[in-house]
Scaffold this motif. Structure first.
Motif, mmCIF file in Angstrom:
data_model
loop_
_atom_site.group_PDB
_atom_site.id
_atom_site.type_symbol
_atom_site.label_atom_id
_atom_site.label_comp_id
_atom_site.label_asym_id
_atom_site.label_seq_id
_atom_site.Cartn_x
_atom_site.Cartn_y
_atom_site.Cartn_z
ATOM 1 N N THR A 1 56.207 36.134 -13.923
ATOM 2 C CA THR A 1 56.049 36.823 -12.650
ATOM 3 C C THR A 1 57.268 36.578 -11.772
ATOM 4 O OG1 THR A 1 53.628 36.673 -12.702
ATOM 5 C CG2 THR A 1 54.649 37.058 -10.558
ATOM 6 N N ILE A 2 57.855 37.649 -11.285
ATOM 7 C CA ILE A 2 58.977 37.586 -10.355
ATOM 8 C C ILE A 2 58.427 37.794 -8.950
ATOM 9 C CG2 ILE A 2 61.200 38.581 -9.705
ATOM 10 C CD1 ILE A 2 61.370 39.696 -12.588
ATOM 11 N N THR A 3 58.699 36.862 -8.066
ATOM 12 C CA THR A 3 58.197 36.946 -6.693
ATOM 13 C C THR A 3 59.362 37.162 -5.737
ATOM 14 O OG1 THR A 3 56.380 35.437 -7.231
ATOM 15 C CG2 THR A 3 56.889 35.748 -4.902
ATOM 16 N N ALA A 4 59.200 38.099 -4.828
ATOM 17 C CA ALA A 4 60.240 38.409 -3.849
ATOM 18 C C ALA A 4 59.626 38.524 -2.462
ATOM 19 C CB ALA A 4 60.942 39.713 -4.214
ATOM 20 N N PHE A 5 60.491 38.400 -1.457
ATOM 21 C CA PHE A 5 60.083 38.551 -0.055
ATOM 22 C C PHE A 5 58.935 37.609 0.297
ATOM 23 C CE2 PHE A 5 61.593 43.276 0.060
ATOM 24 C CZ PHE A 5 62.882 42.856 -0.206
ATOM 25 N N LEU B 1 51.267 45.437 1.604
ATOM 26 C CA LEU B 1 51.828 46.298 2.636
ATOM 27 C C LEU B 1 51.778 45.705 4.037
ATOM 28 C CD1 LEU B 1 50.449 49.745 1.453
ATOM 29 C CD2 LEU B 1 52.555 48.583 0.799
ATOM 30 N N GLN B 2 50.897 44.743 4.254
ATOM 31 C CA GLN B 2 50.809 44.133 5.578
ATOM 32 C C GLN B 2 51.490 42.765 5.633
ATOM 33 O OE1 GLN B 2 46.755 44.287 6.996
ATOM 34 N NE2 GLN B 2 46.558 46.466 6.597
ATOM 35 N N HIS B 3 52.159 42.401 4.537
ATOM 36 C CA HIS B 3 52.924 41.154 4.545
ATOM 37 C C HIS B 3 54.090 41.311 5.519
ATOM 38 C CE1 HIS B 3 55.531 37.908 3.151
ATOM 39 N NE2 HIS B 3 54.513 37.415 2.455
ATOM 40 N N PRO B 4 54.344 40.331 6.376
ATOM 41 C CA PRO B 4 55.392 40.498 7.398
ATOM 42 C C PRO B 4 56.774 40.805 6.834
ATOM 43 C CG PRO B 4 54.605 38.208 7.283
ATOM 44 C CD PRO B 4 53.644 39.038 6.517
ATOM 45 N N ASP C 1 66.458 38.926 -1.872
ATOM 46 C CA ASP C 1 65.918 37.798 -1.122
ATOM 47 C C ASP C 1 67.001 37.116 -0.289
ATOM 48 O OD1 ASP C 1 63.217 37.828 -1.531
ATOM 49 O OD2 ASP C 1 63.186 36.282 -3.080
ATOM 50 N N GLN C 2 68.202 36.998 -0.856
ATOM 51 C CA GLN C 2 69.304 36.398 -0.109
ATOM 52 C C GLN C 2 69.617 37.221 1.149
ATOM 53 O OE1 GLN C 2 71.002 33.398 -1.186
ATOM 54 N NE2 GLN C 2 69.143 33.445 -2.423
ATOM 55 N N VAL C 3 69.535 38.528 1.013
ATOM 56 C CA VAL C 3 69.831 39.416 2.136
ATOM 57 C C VAL C 3 68.715 39.385 3.173
ATOM 58 C CG1 VAL C 3 70.184 41.833 2.801
ATOM 59 C CG2 VAL C 3 71.295 40.929 0.736
ATOM 60 N N VAL C 4 67.471 39.486 2.702
ATOM 61 C CA VAL C 4 66.333 39.603 3.622
ATOM 62 C C VAL C 4 65.957 38.260 4.238
ATOM 63 C CG1 VAL C 4 63.879 40.181 3.785
ATOM 64 C CG2 VAL C 4 65.428 41.637 2.464
ATOM 65 N N LEU C 5 65.884 37.216 3.424
ATOM 66 C CA LEU C 5 65.384 35.936 3.910
ATOM 67 C C LEU C 5 66.466 35.065 4.539
ATOM 68 C CD1 LEU C 5 62.968 34.972 0.984
ATOM 69 C CD2 LEU C 5 62.536 36.407 2.985
ATOM 70 N N LYS C 6 67.688 35.182 4.036
ATOM 71 C CA LYS C 6 68.756 34.312 4.533
ATOM 72 C C LYS C 6 69.778 35.041 5.405
ATOM 73 C CE LYS C 6 68.319 31.099 0.667
ATOM 74 N NZ LYS C 6 69.014 30.358 -0.412
ATOM 75 N N GLY C 7 69.561 36.340 5.579
ATOM 76 C CA GLY C 7 70.438 37.093 6.462
ATOM 77 C C GLY C 7 71.828 37.328 5.923
ATOM 78 N N MET C 8 71.991 37.230 4.606
ATOM 79 C CA MET C 8 73.308 37.455 4.010
ATOM 80 C C MET C 8 73.675 38.929 4.104
ATOM 81 S SD MET C 8 74.558 36.343 0.190
ATOM 82 C CE MET C 8 73.655 37.629 -0.663
ATOM 83 N N LYS C 9 74.925 39.217 4.400
ATOM 84 C CA LYS C 9 75.393 40.586 4.504
ATOM 85 C C LYS C 9 75.472 41.231 3.122
ATOM 86 C CE LYS C 9 79.112 43.387 6.484
ATOM 87 N NZ LYS C 9 80.435 43.353 7.192
ATOM 88 N N ILE C 10 75.032 42.480 3.027
ATOM 89 C CA ILE C 10 75.083 43.191 1.752
ATOM 90 C C ILE C 10 76.539 43.409 1.348
ATOM 91 C CG2 ILE C 10 74.578 45.364 0.585
ATOM 92 C CD1 ILE C 10 72.080 45.606 2.282
ATOM 93 N N ASP C 11 76.860 43.045 0.124
ATOM 94 C CA ASP C 11 78.200 43.209 -0.424
ATOM 95 C C ASP C 11 78.157 44.374 -1.414
ATOM 96 O OD1 ASP C 11 80.560 42.999 -2.019
ATOM 97 O OD2 ASP C 11 80.766 40.903 -1.439
ATOM 98 N N LEU C 12 78.809 45.470 -1.081
ATOM 99 C CA LEU C 12 78.739 46.677 -1.899
ATOM 100 C C LEU C 12 79.258 46.436 -3.313
ATOM 101 C CD1 LEU C 12 78.017 49.665 -2.072
ATOM 102 C CD2 LEU C 12 80.297 50.206 -1.210
ATOM 103 N N ILE C 13 80.323 45.658 -3.458
ATOM 104 C CA ILE C 13 80.852 45.393 -4.798
ATOM 105 C C ILE C 13 79.834 44.615 -5.623
ATOM 106 C CG2 ILE C 13 82.695 44.303 -6.138
ATOM 107 C CD1 ILE C 13 84.582 44.782 -3.841
ATOM 108 N N GLN C 14 79.161 43.650 -4.996
ATOM 109 C CA GLN C 14 78.137 42.888 -5.707
ATOM 110 C C GLN C 14 77.000 43.797 -6.160
ATOM 111 O OE1 GLN C 14 77.781 39.200 -6.505
ATOM 112 N NE2 GLN C 14 76.683 40.577 -7.872
ATOM 113 N N VAL C 15 76.568 44.690 -5.292
ATOM 114 C CA VAL C 15 75.505 45.634 -5.649
ATOM 115 C C VAL C 15 75.946 46.520 -6.806
ATOM 116 C CG1 VAL C 15 74.141 47.599 -4.846
ATOM 117 C CG2 VAL C 15 74.473 45.620 -3.351
#
Length: 239
Positions: free
Chosen positions: A10-14, A41-44, A148-162
């Motif tokens: 099981t992979i857990t996110a957010f 859907l109601q998870h913060p 998770d790094q982006v949402v939970l830790k506020g890391m900026k999205i890196d287009l090259i990484q994506v």
């Protein structure tokens, strides 16, 4: 999928807002992956990202299949949004089709939406293909971890990484529909920027700390001369 090392994983996110359980598809056991995905859907954390749609993308070599078991799921294909329900059966996303799917949280106020809906549960699966760079659990495990790094830790999205991750998953970010030969250009850009330039700059599509089946990740990275150096099978994590 009987030889899938992820089976039952099981992979857990957010922070538990999205869970992805690796299964054998009940009707199509030959598919390269099958997941039972649950959105709370109601998870913060899910509510917080509901207004941000995932990137529009395409898969040149794989069909993708979606079947809603509970609740509703929004699927956007070539700019047209559809809300899938359990009675709709399996929905097929064809190769080279620009698409994305997402939680219907942001759609609650639309006509026919049920504001009391708490869960969306669906089966996501993919066509088996000989292509080494394809959608599979190694990709999804790393993609969820990066989000998770982006949402939970506020890391900026890196287009090259994506683009590096998506290319290794046989996926490419869609371009505006008015661009001629946009699908082909999207794939070329994904390879050149994500795989070649990204590899030279030190971007790797998979990371040891995020990956359960590191052997499979190494085999995928060894396909590219630009990424082979990341395929370190040492038991210890890099510093």
């Amino acid at each position: 999928m009987t030889d899938d090392p992820y089976l039952g994983h099981t992979i857990t996110a957010f922070e538990g807002g999205i869970t992805t359980h690796v299964i054998t598809h009940p009707s199509h056991p030959d598919r390269v992956f099958a997941y039972e995905v649950t959105f709370l859907l109601q998870h913060p954390r899910v509510v917080a990202v509901a207004s941000r749609k995932p990137p529009l993308h395409l898969h040149p070599h794989q069909e993708e299949y979606i079947e809603v078991l509970e609740g509703r799921l929004v699927v956007e294909v070539e700019g047209k949004e559809s809300t899938l329900l359990p009675e709709d059966g399996e929905f097929t996303v064809l190769p080279w089709t620009n698409h994305r799917l997402y939680s219907p949280v942001s759609d609650r106020k639309s006509e026919g939406a049920d504001p009391d809906t708490k869960v969306t549960r669906f089966i996501l699966s993919g066509e088996r293909t000989p292509e080494p760079l394809r959608l599979d659990t190694v990709f999804f495990e790393n993609w969820y971890a990066y989000q998770d790094q982006v949402v939970l830790k506020g890391m900026k999205i890196d287009l090259i990484q994506v683009m590096s991750m998506f290319d290794a998953g046989g996926s490419y970010l869609s371009l505006p529909p008015w661009i001629p030969f946009g699908r082909t250009i999207a794939q070329v850009l994904g390879i050149v920027i994500g795989r070649w330039i990204g590899g030279i700059l030190g971007y790797q599509p998979f990371y040891r700390e995020w990956t359960t089946d590191w052997e499979s990740a190494c085999r995928k990275m060894e396909v590219s001369v630009f990424q082979r150096r990341f395929a370190n099978r040492s038991k210890s994590l890099p510093p």
